[in-house]
Design a protein around this motif. Structure first.
Motif, PDB file in Angstrom:
ATOM      1  N   LYS A  57       0.831  -1.195   0.000  1.00  0.00           N
ATOM      2  CA  LYS A  57       0.000   0.000   0.000  1.00  0.00           C
ATOM      3  C   LYS A  57       0.872   1.255   0.000  1.00  0.00           C
ATOM      4  CE  LYS A  57      -4.223  -1.806   0.827  1.00  0.00           C
ATOM      5  NZ  LYS A  57      -4.702  -2.177   2.141  1.00  0.00           N
ATOM      6  N   ILE A  58       0.382   2.293  -0.636  1.00  0.00           N
ATOM      7  CA  ILE A  58       1.065   3.579  -0.599  1.00  0.00           C
ATOM      8  C   ILE A  58       0.440   4.366   0.552  1.00  0.00           C
ATOM      9  CG2 ILE A  58       1.663   5.656  -1.924  1.00  0.00           C
ATOM     10  CD1 ILE A  58       2.734   2.920  -3.090  1.00  0.00           C
ATOM     11  N   GLY A  74      -0.957   7.036   3.120  1.00  0.00           N
ATOM     12  CA  GLY A  74      -1.605   8.334   2.927  1.00  0.00           C
ATOM     13  C   GLY A  74      -2.592   8.338   1.772  1.00  0.00           C
ATOM     14  N   PHE A  75      -2.806   7.167   1.176  1.00  0.00           N
ATOM     15  CA  PHE A  75      -3.777   7.055   0.081  1.00  0.00           C
ATOM     16  C   PHE A  75      -4.830   6.009   0.422  1.00  0.00           C
ATOM     17  CE2 PHE A  75      -0.503   9.246  -2.048  1.00  0.00           C
ATOM     18  CZ  PHE A  75      -1.129   9.971  -3.054  1.00  0.00           C
ATOM     19  N   LYS A  94      -9.805   3.831  -9.257  1.00  0.00           N
ATOM     20  CA  LYS A  94     -10.360   2.982  -8.183  1.00  0.00           C
ATOM     21  C   LYS A  94     -10.831   3.833  -7.004  1.00  0.00           C
ATOM     22  CE  LYS A  94      -7.961  -1.468  -8.260  1.00  0.00           C
ATOM     23  NZ  LYS A  94      -7.194  -2.319  -7.340  1.00  0.00           N
TER      24      LYS A  94
HETATM   25  C1  LIG Z   1      -7.199   3.040   4.516  1.00  0.00           C
HETATM   26  C2  LIG Z   1      -7.275   1.640   3.939  1.00  0.00           C
HETATM   27  C3  LIG Z   1      -6.949   0.619   5.040  1.00  0.00           C
HETATM   28  C4  LIG Z   1      -8.695   1.414   3.439  1.00  0.00           C
HETATM   29  O1  LIG Z   1      -8.707   0.186   2.885  1.00  0.00           O
HETATM   30  P1  LIG Z   1     -10.000  -0.684   2.521  1.00  0.00           P
HETATM   31  O2  LIG Z   1     -11.226   0.113   2.425  1.00  0.00           O
HETATM   32  O3  LIG Z   1     -10.001  -1.845   3.449  1.00  0.00           O
HETATM   33  O4  LIG Z   1      -9.636  -1.085   1.071  1.00  0.00           O
HETATM   34  P2  LIG Z   1      -8.679  -2.261   0.650  1.00  0.00           P
HETATM   35  O5  LIG Z   1      -7.448  -2.291   1.486  1.00  0.00           O
HETATM   36  O6  LIG Z   1      -9.498  -3.501   0.578  1.00  0.00           O
HETATM   37  O7  LIG Z   1      -8.299  -1.782  -0.802  1.00  0.00           O
HETATM   38  C5  LIG Z   1      -9.120  -1.941  -1.950  1.00  0.00           C
HETATM   39  C6  LIG Z   1      -8.219  -2.005  -3.162  1.00  0.00           C
HETATM   40  O8  LIG Z   1      -7.490  -0.778  -3.291  1.00  0.00           O
HETATM   41  C7  LIG Z   1      -6.098  -0.987  -3.134  1.00  0.00           C
HETATM   42  N1  LIG Z   1      -5.568   0.049  -2.246  1.00  0.00           N
HETATM   43  C8  LIG Z   1      -6.207   0.620  -1.209  1.00  0.00           C
HETATM   44  N2  LIG Z   1      -5.412   1.547  -0.625  1.00  0.00           N
HETATM   45  C9  LIG Z   1      -4.271   1.532  -1.315  1.00  0.00           C
HETATM   46  C10 LIG Z   1      -3.058   2.246  -1.171  1.00  0.00           C
HETATM   47  N3  LIG Z   1      -2.896   3.138  -0.218  1.00  0.00           N
HETATM   48  N4  LIG Z   1      -2.063   1.969  -2.046  1.00  0.00           N
HETATM   49  C11 LIG Z   1      -2.221   1.070  -3.022  1.00  0.00           C
HETATM   50  N5  LIG Z   1      -3.353   0.349  -3.197  1.00  0.00           N
HETATM   51  C12 LIG Z   1      -4.362   0.587  -2.356  1.00  0.00           C
HETATM   52  C13 LIG Z   1      -5.976  -2.363  -2.465  1.00  0.00           C
HETATM   53  O9  LIG Z   1      -4.768  -2.983  -2.711  1.00  0.00           O
HETATM   54  C14 LIG Z   1      -7.157  -3.072  -3.057  1.00  0.00           C
HETATM   55  O10 LIG Z   1      -6.820  -3.456  -4.363  1.00  0.00           O
HETATM   56  P3  LIG Z   1      -7.491  -4.736  -5.067  1.00  0.00           P
HETATM   57  O11 LIG Z   1      -8.928  -4.363  -5.266  1.00  0.00           O
HETATM   58  O12 LIG Z   1      -6.732  -4.895  -6.323  1.00  0.00           O
HETATM   59  O13 LIG Z   1      -7.328  -5.879  -4.111  1.00  0.00           O
HETATM   60  C15 LIG Z   1      -6.273   1.466   2.767  1.00  0.00           C
HETATM   61  O14 LIG Z   1      -6.597   2.358   1.728  1.00  0.00           O
HETATM   62  C16 LIG Z   1      -4.826   1.647   3.210  1.00  0.00           C
HETATM   63  O15 LIG Z   1      -4.228   0.726   3.736  1.00  0.00           O
HETATM   64  N6  LIG Z   1      -4.249   2.871   2.982  1.00  0.00           N
HETATM   65  C17 LIG Z   1      -2.880   3.138   3.371  1.00  0.00           C
HETATM   66  C18 LIG Z   1      -2.796   3.483   4.853  1.00  0.00           C
HETATM   67  C19 LIG Z   1      -3.389   4.834   5.168  1.00  0.00           C
HETATM   68  O16 LIG Z   1      -3.088   5.832   4.529  1.00  0.00           O
HETATM   69  N7  LIG Z   1      -4.218   4.847   6.226  1.00  0.00           N
HETATM   70  C20 LIG Z   1      -4.853   6.067   6.692  1.00  0.00           C
HETATM   71  C21 LIG Z   1      -6.315   6.028   6.501  1.00  0.00           C
HETATM   72  S1  LIG Z   1      -7.067   7.573   6.917  1.00  0.00           S
END
Ligand SMILES: CC(C)(COP(=O)(O)OP(=O)(O)OC[C@H]1O[C@@H](n2cnc3c(N)ncnc32)[C@H](O)[C@@H]1OP(=O)(O)O)[C@@H](O)C(=O)NCCC(=O)NCCS
Length: 383
Positions: free
Chosen positions: A253-254, A256-257, A306
């Motif tokens: 994961k990247i 902040g996104f 996405k």
């Molecule tokens: C915040 C977060 C946990 C939300 O996740 P979620 O709703 O559970 O969504 P998922 O993790 O299931 O992601 C859905 C899809 O987007 C992708 N994705 C989501 N966030 C991503 C990121 N930051 N970078 C790259 N890919 C990402 C996932 O790999 C997944 O891909 P797929 O459909 O090919 O499997 C997730 O976006 C994340 O880990 N972000 C990075 C950490 C962060 O910045 N957290 C602060 C939140 S305020």
């Protein structure tokens, strides 16, 4: 087949009047007021009052609230001693969690439904969190703890306790705005963990220490710290593309996104980005902000379709970094703001309490025989 929602995504865990998010349009409101309005015209303490009491304060109510907070900024010397005893390389979020749990031992709350007890616990937690955060930041380096200065505003006093000097007023205002933007965000992981704890009728100090523990993780509040490490690792605008390609190829994961709710750019990220730009007027070629802008542009091409866009943590770290706050202190600063929202949810839960006790779908075996120890050949591992 029973319904199962991994991560409880889309499951309403409570009914609430505190805040709302429209993830499609990028709208966040506290008690019905848009955050853009609060950020432009309000202060963090007005916002905390709004979250706790459902109304913006009158000037006399605000004065009373601020006076109560100023009078409770100091922490007991035993809490300072406790903080001194913690390992200097330990994470400040762990120190904060321990200090908040200990705080509750000094101020027992036998009846959490008593409005008076609730009020004073909110005052103590809001007032003392910055003092505890600043105390750990200094004591871990062997510097003395600096007593709060009652003549300074909430934001100014935090900087004073951290750096032994007052910030200029523009910095104090930006910091205050950032606190407003971090004060509340509906049913996120830390608020939910606080809510679960509150539903057992545990006291507010215990509730807040649960929430602090949950905020620490890199998928939640810890992301602001991880963003700075990522931007530093990237190091130059030329490296952005390679870095993102490598991370994505490794399915990492990247930081902040992405967001569970927002499918457009987080409205808080928009305001924080503007603050960062105002603060860093001469953006150098490879400054963290310039690299961040390139990361955002490149990410839009890769994952914009996405709905994966910058969240609150993407630009907040850059602001705190520019203010001279240590990277590992970013999440404790987030907690100093979010305590307002956590407390509002905690008190709402006390008033409409129903113990959280979800269910599970058991997928393990049944009726396994008890194997005598001599005949157990397998090696065990913790699952
Ligand atoms: C915040 C977060 C946990 C939300 O996740 P979620 O709703 O559970 O969504 P998922 O993790 O299931 O992601 C859905 C899809 O987007 C992708 N994705 C989501 N966030 C991503 C990121 N930051 N970078 C790259 N890919 C990402 C996932 O790999 C997944 O891909 P797929 O459909 O090919 O499997 C997730 O976006 C994340 O880990 N972000 C990075 C950490 C962060 O910045 N957290 C602060 C939140 S305020």
């Amino acid at each position: 087949m029973r319904d199962f929602f991994p991560g409880l995504a889309g499951v309403a865990a409570t009914k609430s009047h505190i805040s709302s998010v429209d993830g499609q349009q990028g709208i966040l409101e506290y008690r019905g007021i848009r955050i853009e309005e609060l950020a432009a015209h309000g202060t963090f303490l007005e916002t905390a009052y709004l979250l706790l009491f459902n109304e913006l304060p009158t000037s006399s109510a605000l004065q009373q609230f601020e006076n109560d907070l100023r009078r409770h900024r100091r922490i007991k010397y035993r809490i300072i001693d406790l903080i001194k005893c913690l390992p200097e390389h330990g994470h400040p979020m762990d120190a904060l969690q321990a200090a908040v749990a200990a705080l509750g031992m000094f101020y027992p709350t036998p009846d959490v439904r008593d409005p008076e007890a609730r009020y004073w616990s909110a005052i103590r937690l809001l007032a003392k969190l910055p003092t505890m955060v600043a105390a750990f930041a200094r004591l871990r380096h062997g510097d003395d703890h600096i007593q709060p200065n009652d003549n300074l505003s909430y934001a100014e006093n935090f900087f004073y306790m951290l750096f032994e000097q007052q910030p200029d007023s523009a910095v104090a205002t930006m910091f205050d705005t950032s606190l407003i933007l971090h004060a509340e965000h509906t049913m996120n992981a830390s608020t939910f963990s606080g809510l679960v704890t509150a539903s057992t009728l545990a006291d507010p100090y215990t509730v807040i220490s649960s929430a602090i523990g949950t905020l620490k993780g890199p998928l939640h509040g810890g992301a602001n710290e991880a963003v700075i490490h990522m931007l530093e690792d990237i190091g130059s605008v030329e490296q952005v593309s390679v870095y993102l390609d490598q991370k994505m190829a490794a399915k990492e994961k990247i930081m902040g996104f992405g967001h569970r709710v927002y499918k457009v750019k987080d409205p808080r990220a928009l305001i924080l980005q503007e603050l960062a730009q105002r603060m860093i007027k001469d953006e150098k070629h490879d400054s963290l902000l310039t690299i961040a802008h390139v990361v955002e542009r490149e990410m839009e091409q890769r994952l914009g379709h996405k709905g994966i866009r910058p969240n609150v943590d993407f630009y907040s770290g850059i602001i705190y970094y520019q203010m001279g706050i240590a990277t590992d202190m970013f999440t404790p600063v987030f907690a100093m703001a979010r305590v307002a929202g956590w407390l509002a949810h905690c008190f709402e839960q006390y008033q409409q309490n129903h113990l959280f006790r979800p269910d599970q779908i058991y997928e393990g075996p049944h009726n396994r025989p008890y194997e005598p120890i001599e005949s157990r050949g397998h090696s065990s591992s913790v699952t």
